[in-house]
Design a protein around this motif. Structure first.
Motif, mmCIF file in Angstrom:
data_model
loop_
_atom_site.group_PDB
_atom_site.id
_atom_site.type_symbol
_atom_site.label_atom_id
_atom_site.label_comp_id
_atom_site.label_asym_id
_atom_site.label_seq_id
_atom_site.Cartn_x
_atom_site.Cartn_y
_atom_site.Cartn_z
ATOM 1 N N SER A 1 0.717 -1.348 0.006
ATOM 2 C CA SER A 1 0.016 0.077 0.124
ATOM 3 C C SER A 1 1.038 1.306 -0.007
ATOM 4 O O SER A 1 0.574 2.320 -0.786
ATOM 5 N N ALA A 2 2.115 1.156 0.716
ATOM 6 C CA ALA A 2 2.722 2.419 1.056
ATOM 7 C C ALA A 2 3.513 2.719 -0.534
ATOM 8 O O ALA A 2 3.851 3.867 -0.645
ATOM 9 N N ALA A 3 3.813 1.509 -1.370
ATOM 10 C CA ALA A 3 4.377 1.897 -2.603
ATOM 11 C C ALA A 3 3.522 2.909 -3.595
ATOM 12 O O ALA A 3 4.332 3.432 -4.305
ATOM 13 N N ILE A 4 2.312 3.029 -3.191
ATOM 14 C CA ILE A 4 1.590 3.861 -4.159
ATOM 15 C C ILE A 4 2.399 5.169 -3.964
ATOM 16 O O ILE A 4 2.468 6.243 -4.858
ATOM 17 N N TYR A 5 2.631 5.346 -2.614
ATOM 18 C CA TYR A 5 3.107 6.924 -2.380
ATOM 19 C C TYR A 5 4.789 6.922 -2.488
ATOM 20 O O TYR A 5 5.090 8.276 -2.391
ATOM 21 N N GLY A 6 5.174 5.963 -2.553
ATOM 22 C CA GLY A 6 6.671 5.954 -2.661
ATOM 23 C C GLY A 6 7.293 6.404 -1.317
ATOM 24 O O GLY A 6 6.674 6.152 -0.420
ATOM 25 N N GLY A 7 8.749 6.749 -1.405
ATOM 26 C CA GLY A 7 9.239 7.159 -0.222
ATOM 27 C C GLY A 7 10.412 5.802 0.155
ATOM 28 O O GLY A 7 10.472 4.900 -0.310
ATOM 29 N N ARG A 8 10.894 6.259 1.387
ATOM 30 C CA ARG A 8 11.984 5.355 2.049
ATOM 31 C C ARG A 8 11.387 5.060 3.436
ATOM 32 O O ARG A 8 10.984 5.812 4.107
ATOM 33 N N TYR A 9 11.693 3.560 3.635
ATOM 34 C CA TYR A 9 11.435 3.143 5.099
ATOM 35 C C TYR A 9 12.276 2.399 5.558
ATOM 36 O O TYR A 9 12.966 1.535 4.913
ATOM 37 N N LEU A 10 12.438 2.441 6.704
ATOM 38 C CA LEU A 10 13.431 1.405 7.659
ATOM 39 C C LEU A 10 12.570 0.073 7.843
ATOM 40 O O LEU A 10 11.741 0.601 8.718
ATOM 41 N N VAL A 11 13.080 -0.704 7.544
ATOM 42 C CA VAL A 11 12.333 -2.086 7.753
ATOM 43 C C VAL A 11 12.887 -3.241 8.450
ATOM 44 O O VAL A 11 13.981 -3.506 8.006
ATOM 45 N N GLY A 12 12.116 -3.804 9.297
ATOM 46 C CA GLY A 12 12.869 -4.850 10.156
ATOM 47 C C GLY A 12 11.632 -6.020 10.096
ATOM 48 O O GLY A 12 10.649 -5.948 9.557
ATOM 49 N N PRO A 13 12.054 -7.281 10.827
ATOM 50 C CA PRO A 13 10.828 -8.230 11.152
ATOM 51 C C PRO A 13 9.739 -7.543 11.460
ATOM 52 O O PRO A 13 9.744 -7.289 13.015
ATOM 53 N N GLN A 14 8.553 -7.693 11.058
ATOM 54 C CA GLN A 14 7.256 -7.206 11.578
ATOM 55 C C GLN A 14 7.239 -5.693 12.176
ATOM 56 O O GLN A 14 6.333 -5.394 12.814
ATOM 57 N N TRP A 15 8.100 -4.971 11.355
ATOM 58 C CA TRP A 15 8.165 -3.464 11.826
ATOM 59 C C TRP A 15 8.545 -2.832 10.498
ATOM 60 O O TRP A 15 9.343 -3.136 9.836
ATOM 61 N N ALA A 16 8.199 -1.227 10.878
ATOM 62 C CA ALA A 16 8.640 -0.434 9.734
ATOM 63 C C ALA A 16 8.569 1.162 10.518
ATOM 64 O O ALA A 16 7.789 1.238 11.528
ATOM 65 N N ILE A 17 9.657 1.770 9.914
ATOM 66 C CA ILE A 17 9.861 3.233 10.598
ATOM 67 C C ILE A 17 9.644 3.987 9.267
ATOM 68 O O ILE A 17 10.402 4.050 8.343
ATOM 69 N N SER A 18 8.791 5.242 9.559
ATOM 70 C CA SER A 18 8.666 6.369 8.589
ATOM 71 C C SER A 18 9.408 7.512 9.187
ATOM 72 O O SER A 18 9.099 7.992 10.148
ATOM 73 N N ALA A 19 10.301 8.069 8.214
ATOM 74 C CA ALA A 19 11.132 9.185 8.764
ATOM 75 C C ALA A 19 11.674 10.001 7.433
ATOM 76 O O ALA A 19 11.716 9.243 6.477
ATOM 77 N N LYS A 20 12.490 10.889 7.801
ATOM 78 C CA LYS A 20 13.028 11.707 6.721
ATOM 79 C C LYS A 20 14.274 10.708 6.508
ATOM 80 O O LYS A 20 14.985 10.039 7.263
ATOM 81 N N PRO A 21 14.920 10.723 5.230
ATOM 82 C CA PRO A 21 16.059 9.753 4.978
ATOM 83 C C PRO A 21 17.204 9.739 5.683
ATOM 84 O O PRO A 21 17.913 8.632 6.137
ATOM 85 N N LYS A 22 17.626 10.964 6.174
ATOM 86 C CA LYS A 22 18.714 11.295 6.940
ATOM 87 C C LYS A 22 18.338 10.821 8.613
ATOM 88 O O LYS A 22 19.205 10.012 9.022
ATOM 89 N N MET A 23 17.016 10.741 8.977
ATOM 90 C CA MET A 23 16.803 10.326 10.169
ATOM 91 C C MET A 23 16.782 8.765 10.042
ATOM 92 O O MET A 23 17.080 7.762 11.025
#
Length: 168
Positions: free
Chosen positions: A118-140
């Motif tokens: 679903s997030a792919a529609i909006y694009g962007g970068r995410y920090l992803v681990g097993p069963q979690w994701a973090i949304s933030a600015k790329p430097k963060m």
């Protein structure tokens, strides 16, 4: 009458079983630490001395955080405010001096993959681990990756390359 030591089903005393269990637990803890702290000869710089940007998919931390919003928040140094608490996901917001970010955890990997689709529609970068994701600015995201591990996923690049978010 002298006191007889209590024995378990195998005939061994409970004290011996407890000591053996403690030794096993200690050994496993040391094994975990030894494998997580393996050295690396690469100092992260290029031949001309400039810092090299790490590969987007390479985890930075030796151990990846578990899928619990409060644990991930504590590892990143924030006091989280839970925004969504549903069966399919939990979201918490972190406000820090370095920037704001959203931690999302999932009860199963399939929910994370659906969320990434679903997030792919909006694009962007995410920090992803097993069963979690973090949304933030790329430097963060790069800073957070050093704290909790995981991989940075660039959904814009994956969409352009034709790879779906479910691919590593």
């Amino acid at each position: 009458m002298p006191h007889q030591p209590q024995r378990g089903r195998t005939g061994r005393t409970l004290g011996a079983r407890t000591a053996r269990g403690a030794a096993l637990a200690g050994g496993l803890a040391l094994l975990t630490l030894a494998t997580a702290c393996g050295g690396d000869e690469d100092d992260g710089s290029t031949d001309d001395g400039r810092a090299r940007t790490p590969a987007v998919s390479a985890p930075s931390a030796g151990v990846v955080a578990p899928a619990k919003v409060e644990v991930i928040a504590a590892l990143t140094g924030c006091k989280v405010k839970i925004r969504t608490d549903a069966d399919e996901l939990r979201e918490g917001v972190c406000h820090t001096t370095g920037g704001d970010y959203l931690i999302t955890t999932f009860p199963a990997e399939k929910y994370k993959l659906t969320w990434l689709d679903s997030a792919a529609i909006y694009g962007g970068r995410y920090l992803v681990g097993p069963q979690w994701a973090i949304s933030a600015k790329p430097k963060m995201l790069e800073f957070l990756r050093t704290k909790v591990g995981g991989v940075v996923r660039d959904l814009d690049a994956e969409r352009t390359a034709g790879a779906g978010p479910g691919t590593p």
